[in-house]
Design an enzyme around this catalytic site. Sequence first.
Site, PDB file in Angstrom:
ATOM      1  CD  GLU A 271      63.698  26.941 -40.144  1.00  0.00           C
ATOM      2  OE1 GLU A 271      64.034  27.754 -39.110  1.00  0.00           O
ATOM      3  OE2 GLU A 271      64.724  26.857 -40.933  1.00  0.00           O
TER       4      GLU A 271
ATOM      5  CG  ASN B 136      61.183  27.158 -47.137  1.00  0.00           C
ATOM      6  OD1 ASN B 136      61.121  26.412 -47.861  1.00  0.00           O
ATOM      7  ND2 ASN B 136      62.401  27.746 -46.716  1.00  0.00           N
TER       8      ASN B 136
ATOM      9  CG  HIS C 213      68.798  21.755 -44.488  1.00  0.00           C
ATOM     10  ND1 HIS C 213      69.639  22.518 -45.275  1.00  0.00           N
ATOM     11  CD2 HIS C 213      67.874  22.863 -44.290  1.00  0.00           C
ATOM     12  CE1 HIS C 213      69.549  23.440 -45.613  1.00  0.00           C
ATOM     13  NE2 HIS C 213      68.476  24.265 -44.997  1.00  0.00           N
TER      14      HIS C 213
ATOM     15  CD  GLU D 272      66.528  26.523 -46.741  1.00  0.00           C
ATOM     16  OE1 GLU D 272      67.268  26.339 -45.674  1.00  0.00           O
ATOM     17  OE2 GLU D 272      65.680  27.467 -46.431  1.00  0.00           O
TER      18      GLU D 272
ATOM     19  CG  ASP E  45      72.579  21.316 -46.644  1.00  0.00           C
ATOM     20  OD1 ASP E  45      71.833  20.844 -46.015  1.00  0.00           O
ATOM     21  OD2 ASP E  45      73.115  22.209 -46.524  1.00  0.00           O
TER      22      ASP E  45
HETATM   23  C1  XIL Z   1      71.420  29.815 -42.789  1.00  0.00           C
HETATM   24  C2  XIL Z   1      72.761  30.387 -43.658  1.00  0.00           C
HETATM   25  O1  XIL Z   1      73.236  29.431 -44.457  1.00  0.00           O
HETATM   26  C3  XIL Z   1      74.138  30.741 -42.637  1.00  0.00           C
HETATM   27  O2  XIL Z   1      74.864  31.289 -43.353  1.00  0.00           O
HETATM   28  C4  XIL Z   1      73.360  31.736 -41.830  1.00  0.00           C
HETATM   29  O3  XIL Z   1      74.429  31.840 -40.703  1.00  0.00           O
HETATM   30  C5  XIL Z   1      72.205  30.939 -40.831  1.00  0.00           C
HETATM   31  O4  XIL Z   1      71.298  30.825 -41.821  1.00  0.00           O
HETATM   32  N1  XIL Z   1      67.114  27.246 -42.773  1.00  0.00           N
HETATM   33  C6  XIL Z   1      66.821  28.404 -43.544  1.00  0.00           C
HETATM   34  C7  XIL Z   1      68.279  29.094 -43.939  1.00  0.00           C
HETATM   35  O5  XIL Z   1      65.969  28.755 -43.818  1.00  0.00           O
HETATM   36  O6  XIL Z   1      67.867  30.588 -43.775  1.00  0.00           O
HETATM   37  C8  XIL Z   1      69.539  28.971 -42.994  1.00  0.00           C
HETATM   38  O7  XIL Z   1      70.511  29.552 -43.556  1.00  0.00           O
HETATM   39  C9  XIL Z   1      69.663  27.435 -42.963  1.00  0.00           C
HETATM   40  C10 XIL Z   1      68.473  26.922 -42.358  1.00  0.00           C
END
Ligand code: XIL
Length: 374
Positions: free
Chosen positions: A166, A207, A243, A272, A274
């Site tokens: 990020e 990422n 996401h 990641e 969802d």
């Molecule tokens: C999130 C986790 O799922 C949570 O439990 C934590 O409190 C915060 O981080 N992008 C990422 C992940 O790269 O590391 C993040 O994970 C979600 C967004």
Amino acid sequence: MHLPRLVAAAAATCCLALLPVTAATPAGASGGPSVPDRPLRQLAADDHLRVGTAVDMSALTDDAAYRRLTGSEFSTVTAENVMKWEALEPRQGEYDYAAADRLVDFARRHGQKVRGHVLVWHSQLPSWLTSGDLTADELRAVLHRHITDTVRHFKGQVWQWDVVNEAFNEDGTLRDSIWLRKLGPGYIADAFRWAHEADPHALLFYNDYNTEWTGPKSDAVYDLVRRLRAEGVPVHGVGFQGHLGIQYGLPTDMAANFARFDRLGLATAVTEADVRMEMPADAAKLATQAEGYRRLLDACLRARHCISFTVWGFTDKYSWVPDTFPGEGAANLFDEEYRPKPAYRTLQSELAGRARSARPDDAGRTRPESISQP
Ligand code: XIL
């Protein structure tokens, strides 16, 4: 972490009602064989793809159903939190690898590969680092040391590392983080070089999120990795977090976007996934969610070097979404009672359909294991 009870009940009712219909949907265009009810990891193996999940270590310890599905459905795992800086090095120079080692051990026992997440990020940093008054030289040494110690500790056990996470804003400029402010943009190349020195066999990823489709942010990532490769910096892959939220409309050009990274000769991965929604969930929203997951998987399967498809948790029982996006939820493949949702059946169907349609003489997709560094 948990959805409010009423909402959970609504989600459970709607999914259960949909299940038989979805499960019976033929995979072929006109009445082909129905989708085999095999675990995702088996179906994905037929497509030369690893399928993964982020793992919540408390749930893995305390919840037998969670543990069972983590082992049976997935062929790669990512630590949801326990490999982040605040967890690994809570006090300067004092490491706590215990929880992360438990995950690596679980993965070994279940024939899974590990995605390491994450080495350089602006979030979940320990307070000694963010509130300490480190000079630029000290901060650079601290970053070098953390990357070296961590990657060495897991050497040979981590398949892919998210080295930098990020680093960009939505408009494609670099994010104003402690790293950029104090070290300048060169911190990115440094991080990849240091990680590569510590484990020359690990695949090193950049990422980010909202980079699944084309636009200023994904263009910036593209320019970054192309330039780094031209300069001989050891970057091997790009991770698209995935996401999504159905209220924004589903992205349409993800496959084209993945393809241009693929053409650079880089590995890609969905890291990641969802697909959240405004609560309460209903059948129409869950169908849209399933289509969101399908499009992410489709973009990956069309890219020859897309080597893994990871979901950010697999059950609505443990999800970061309700805590992070108030009023939203139901983002995962299984509901809170571990009942598979339409999205799960859709992934099964998509994986099975692709494997069946592959021609025997097709050069096909790269096997994940055969991706190597330049
Ligand atoms: C999130 C986790 O799922 C949570 O439990 C934590 O409190 C915060 O981080 N992008 C990422 C992940 O790269 O590391 C993040 O994970 C979600 C967004």
